[in-house]
Motif scaffolding. Structure first.
Motif, PDB file in Angstrom:
ATOM      1  N   THR A  63       0.906  -1.232   0.017  1.00  0.00           N
ATOM      2  CA  THR A  63      -0.033   0.141   0.058  1.00  0.00           C
ATOM      3  C   THR A  63       0.872   1.153  -0.038  1.00  0.00           C
ATOM      4  OG1 THR A  63      -1.779  -0.893   1.407  1.00  0.00           O
ATOM      5  CG2 THR A  63      -1.750   1.267   1.116  1.00  0.00           C
ATOM      6  N   ALA A  64       1.010   1.720  -1.066  1.00  0.00           N
ATOM      7  CA  ALA A  64       1.903   2.941  -1.140  1.00  0.00           C
ATOM      8  C   ALA A  64       1.436   4.150  -2.330  1.00  0.00           C
ATOM      9  CB  ALA A  64       3.399   2.662  -1.716  1.00  0.00           C
ATOM     10  N   GLY A  65       0.389   3.888  -2.564  1.00  0.00           N
ATOM     11  CA  GLY A  65      -0.399   5.051  -3.340  1.00  0.00           C
ATOM     12  C   GLY A  65      -0.215   4.726  -4.946  1.00  0.00           C
ATOM     13  N   THR A  66      -0.527   5.876  -5.283  1.00  0.00           N
ATOM     14  CA  THR A  66      -0.491   5.832  -7.020  1.00  0.00           C
ATOM     15  C   THR A  66       0.952   6.190  -7.376  1.00  0.00           C
ATOM     16  OG1 THR A  66      -1.130   8.092  -7.357  1.00  0.00           O
ATOM     17  CG2 THR A  66      -2.959   6.656  -7.412  1.00  0.00           C
ATOM     18  N   GLY A  67       1.496   5.744  -8.456  1.00  0.00           N
ATOM     19  CA  GLY A  67       2.708   6.086  -8.944  1.00  0.00           C
ATOM     20  C   GLY A  67       3.812   4.995  -8.362  1.00  0.00           C
ATOM     21  N   THR A  68       3.315   4.013  -7.659  1.00  0.00           N
ATOM     22  CA  THR A  68       4.371   2.911  -7.185  1.00  0.00           C
ATOM     23  C   THR A  68       5.038   2.252  -8.255  1.00  0.00           C
ATOM     24  OG1 THR A  68       3.064   2.692  -5.153  1.00  0.00           O
ATOM     25  CG2 THR A  68       4.421   1.070  -5.513  1.00  0.00           C
ATOM     26  N   VAL A  69       6.304   2.119  -7.982  1.00  0.00           N
ATOM     27  CA  VAL A  69       6.976   1.280  -9.219  1.00  0.00           C
ATOM     28  C   VAL A  69       7.804   0.203  -8.266  1.00  0.00           C
ATOM     29  CG1 VAL A  69       9.125   1.194 -10.622  1.00  0.00           C
ATOM     30  CG2 VAL A  69       7.450   2.924 -10.730  1.00  0.00           C
ATOM     31  N   TYR A  70       7.699  -1.133  -8.798  1.00  0.00           N
ATOM     32  CA  TYR A  70       8.586  -2.147  -8.154  1.00  0.00           C
ATOM     33  C   TYR A  70       9.994  -2.489  -8.656  1.00  0.00           C
ATOM     34  CZ  TYR A  70       4.154  -3.355  -5.859  1.00  0.00           C
ATOM     35  OH  TYR A  70       2.908  -3.201  -5.211  1.00  0.00           O
ATOM     36  N   GLU A  71      10.945  -2.610  -8.014  1.00  0.00           N
ATOM     37  CA  GLU A  71      12.386  -2.778  -8.601  1.00  0.00           C
ATOM     38  C   GLU A  71      12.807  -4.218  -8.356  1.00  0.00           C
ATOM     39  OE1 GLU A  71      15.135  -0.035  -7.051  1.00  0.00           O
ATOM     40  OE2 GLU A  71      14.248   1.802  -8.052  1.00  0.00           O
ATOM     41  N   VAL A  72      13.061  -4.961  -9.485  1.00  0.00           N
ATOM     42  CA  VAL A  72      13.460  -6.397  -9.396  1.00  0.00           C
ATOM     43  C   VAL A  72      14.860  -6.445  -9.327  1.00  0.00           C
ATOM     44  CG1 VAL A  72      12.773  -8.756 -10.214  1.00  0.00           C
ATOM     45  CG2 VAL A  72      11.219  -6.906 -10.363  1.00  0.00           C
ATOM     46  N   TYR A  73      15.469  -7.209  -8.402  1.00  0.00           N
ATOM     47  CA  TYR A  73      16.773  -7.440  -8.342  1.00  0.00           C
ATOM     48  C   TYR A  73      17.254  -8.926  -8.717  1.00  0.00           C
ATOM     49  CZ  TYR A  73      17.093  -2.520  -6.373  1.00  0.00           C
ATOM     50  OH  TYR A  73      17.208  -1.342  -6.233  1.00  0.00           O
ATOM     51  N   ARG A  74      18.342  -8.971  -9.317  1.00  0.00           N
ATOM     52  CA  ARG A  74      19.036 -10.371  -9.511  1.00  0.00           C
ATOM     53  C   ARG A  74      20.211 -10.311  -8.684  1.00  0.00           C
ATOM     54  NH1 ARG A  74      20.549 -10.622 -14.543  1.00  0.00           N
ATOM     55  NH2 ARG A  74      22.690  -9.851 -13.980  1.00  0.00           N
ATOM     56  N   GLY A  75      20.180 -10.904  -7.528  1.00  0.00           N
ATOM     57  CA  GLY A  75      21.429 -10.438  -6.391  1.00  0.00           C
ATOM     58  C   GLY A  75      21.309  -8.825  -6.121  1.00  0.00           C
ATOM     59  N   ALA A  76      22.544  -8.211  -6.373  1.00  0.00           N
ATOM     60  CA  ALA A  76      22.676  -6.683  -6.183  1.00  0.00           C
ATOM     61  C   ALA A  76      22.239  -5.901  -7.397  1.00  0.00           C
ATOM     62  CB  ALA A  76      23.714  -6.386  -5.589  1.00  0.00           C
ATOM     63  N   THR A  77      21.893  -6.645  -8.313  1.00  0.00           N
ATOM     64  CA  THR A  77      21.784  -5.928  -9.548  1.00  0.00           C
ATOM     65  C   THR A  77      20.369  -5.732 -10.014  1.00  0.00           C
ATOM     66  OG1 THR A  77      23.737  -6.885 -10.814  1.00  0.00           O
ATOM     67  CG2 THR A  77      22.246  -5.951 -12.307  1.00  0.00           C
ATOM     68  N   LYS A  78      19.867  -4.394 -10.250  1.00  0.00           N
ATOM     69  CA  LYS A  78      18.564  -4.209 -10.602  1.00  0.00           C
ATOM     70  C   LYS A  78      18.136  -4.623 -12.137  1.00  0.00           C
ATOM     71  CE  LYS A  78      16.537  -0.107 -11.331  1.00  0.00           C
ATOM     72  NZ  LYS A  78      15.790   1.281 -11.079  1.00  0.00           N
TER      73      LYS A  78
END
Length: 325
Positions: A57-72
Motif C-alpha cells: 500500500t504505497a499509493g499511486t505512482g508506485t514502481v517495483y524494482e526487481v533485483y537479481r542479486g545486487a543488480t536491478k
C-alpha cells in the motif's frame, strides 16, 4: 493476481520464527513503502525465472524494482506484481528480491531474498510437453479460485506451468506442482482459466481444457482461504506472558507450510513448518512481555501453496493477566 498461504504448528519449536519486516507506508505520511511480501521465484526455462510478489500500500505512482542479486534488472509498474527475468545462464542458481518505490522516489526496504535454479539446457529440443490433463477448479469465496490439473509429460522434464486467464498469463508454478490458488479476483464475475506446461528449452504445450468459474457475490477478502476456528488466550509462565493460538488450517489444493501472526494490526512473526505440517488442527504460543493488563488483538493467515498469502482469520482480543483471556 496473487494467492496467499499459511500454516501452523503445536506449541513446540518445530516452527522457525522470523520477525516480519514492518508495515507499508501511505501516500502522505512521509514514510517509504514497506517491503513486498509473498515473493516467489520459479524457473520458467533454462534461461528465465518468473518472479512474483504481493502488492504494497504505497499509493499511486508506485514502481517495483526487481533485483537479481545486487543488480536491478527491471522497473515494474505498480499495477503489476510479476516479472520474467530472462537472459539467464542454464543450470545456475540465482537469488531475487523486490523493492517498492513510491511516487516521491522513496525506496522501501528489500523483500526477503528467494532463490531459483535454472535447469540444464537441452540442445536441439523442439518437442513441447503434452497438454496438462484433467484441469478443474472451484471457487474459494468471492475473490479466489483453486485450480488443479494432472502432470504433463516431456522427454526431458517439465520446468514450469503457466496459468492463463483468458489470453493473459497471470501466474507460474514449478514443474513439480499441479495445483495453485489464484486471488485478487472480482466478486460475482465469470472467469476462464487454462494451464500450459513449459520445458527447459522454453517449448510450451497446448493449453489445457478451459476451467470456467464464477466467483461468489459480495466481498469476503479471501475468507475461504483463512484459517478456521481461530482462538487466542493468554497465560503466565515464569513471570512472562504468552499468547496461545489454536486454529484449523485452511482447505486448499496443496500443502500449507507457513503462517503469519499479526499482533495489533502488524506482522509479528512467521511460522514455518518442516516436512510434516499440521493439517487437521494447529497451535502456537509466543511471548508478549511481562506487563499485566495489556490488551492485544491477534489474527493469523496462511501462505498458500503458490507462495501468496491467504485470507486473515477472525480477530481475537486478549488481555494479559485476565482469566479467560
Amino acid at each position: 493476481m496473487r494467492a496467499t498461504a499459511r500454516r501452523a504448528v503445536p506449541v513446540c519449536c518445530c516452527a522457525v520464527l522470523a520477525v516480519a519486516c514492518g508495515g507499508s507506508g501511505g501516500d502522505d505520511d512521509g514514510r517509504a513503502p514497506g517491503a513486498p511480501t509473498g515473493v516467489t521465484a520459479v524457473a520458467g526455462s533454462a534461461t528465465s525465472v518468473h518472479v512474483m510478489w504481493n502488492d504494497v500500500t504505497a499509493g499511486t505512482g508506485t514502481v517495483y524494482e526487481v533485483y537479481r542479486g545486487a543488480t536491478k534488472v527491471a522497473d515494474v509498474p505498480g499495477s503489476e506484481h510479476m516479472w520474467d527475468v530472462t537472459r539467464l545462464a542454464p543450470a545456475t542458481r540465482y537469488v531475487f528480491s523486490v523493492r517498492a518505490r513510491d511516487a516521491a522516489g522513496r525506496l522501501g526496504p528489500p523483500s526477503r531474498r528467494v532463490p531459483a535454479t535454472t535447469p540444464v539446457a537441452e540442445a536441439a529440443d523442439t518437442t513441447p510437453p503434452t497438454r496438462p490433463g484433467d484441469a478443474r477448479g472451484r471457487t474459494a469465496g468471492s475473490r479466489a479460485v483453486q485450480l488443479s490439473w494432472t502432470a504433463s509429460k516431456d522427454a526431458r522434464g517439465v520446468a514450469s506451468y503457466d496459468v492463463y486467464q483468458g489470453g493473459s498469463r497471470i501466474h507460474s508454478v514449478g514443474g513439480a506442482q499441479t495445483a495453485t490458488v489464484v486471488t485478487g479476483l472480482r466478486p460475482g464475475t465469470r472467469y476462464s482459466f487454462t494451464v500450459r506446461a513449459r520445458d527447459a528449452a522454453d517449448n510450451v504445450s497446448p493449453a489445457s481444457t478451459a476451467v470456467r468459474l464464477t466467483t461468489a457475490p459480495g466481498s469476503d477478502d479471501g475468507a475461504a482461504t483463512a484459517p478456521g476456528g481461530f482462538r487466542a488466550t493468554t497465560r503466565l509462565a515464569k513471570g512472562a506472558y504468552y499468547i496461545d493460538l489454536d486454529w484449523v488450517p485452511p482447505r486448499v489444493d496443496g500443502v500449507v507450510t507457513e503462517y503469519q501472526v499479526r499482533l495489533d494490526g502488524r506482522a509479528a512473526t512467521s511460522l514455518v513448518f518442516g516436512a510434516n505440517p499440521p493439517t487437521g488442527h494447529a497451535s502456537y504460543s509466543f511471548y508478549v512481555g511481562r506487563t499485566a493488563g495489556e490488551r492485544h488483538t491477534v489474527r493469523i493467515r496462511a501462505k498458500l501453496p503458490d507462495g501468496t498469502w491467504g485470507g486473515l482469520s477472525a480477530s481475537r482480543t486478549v488481555r494479559t493477566g485476565t482469566p479467560g483471556h
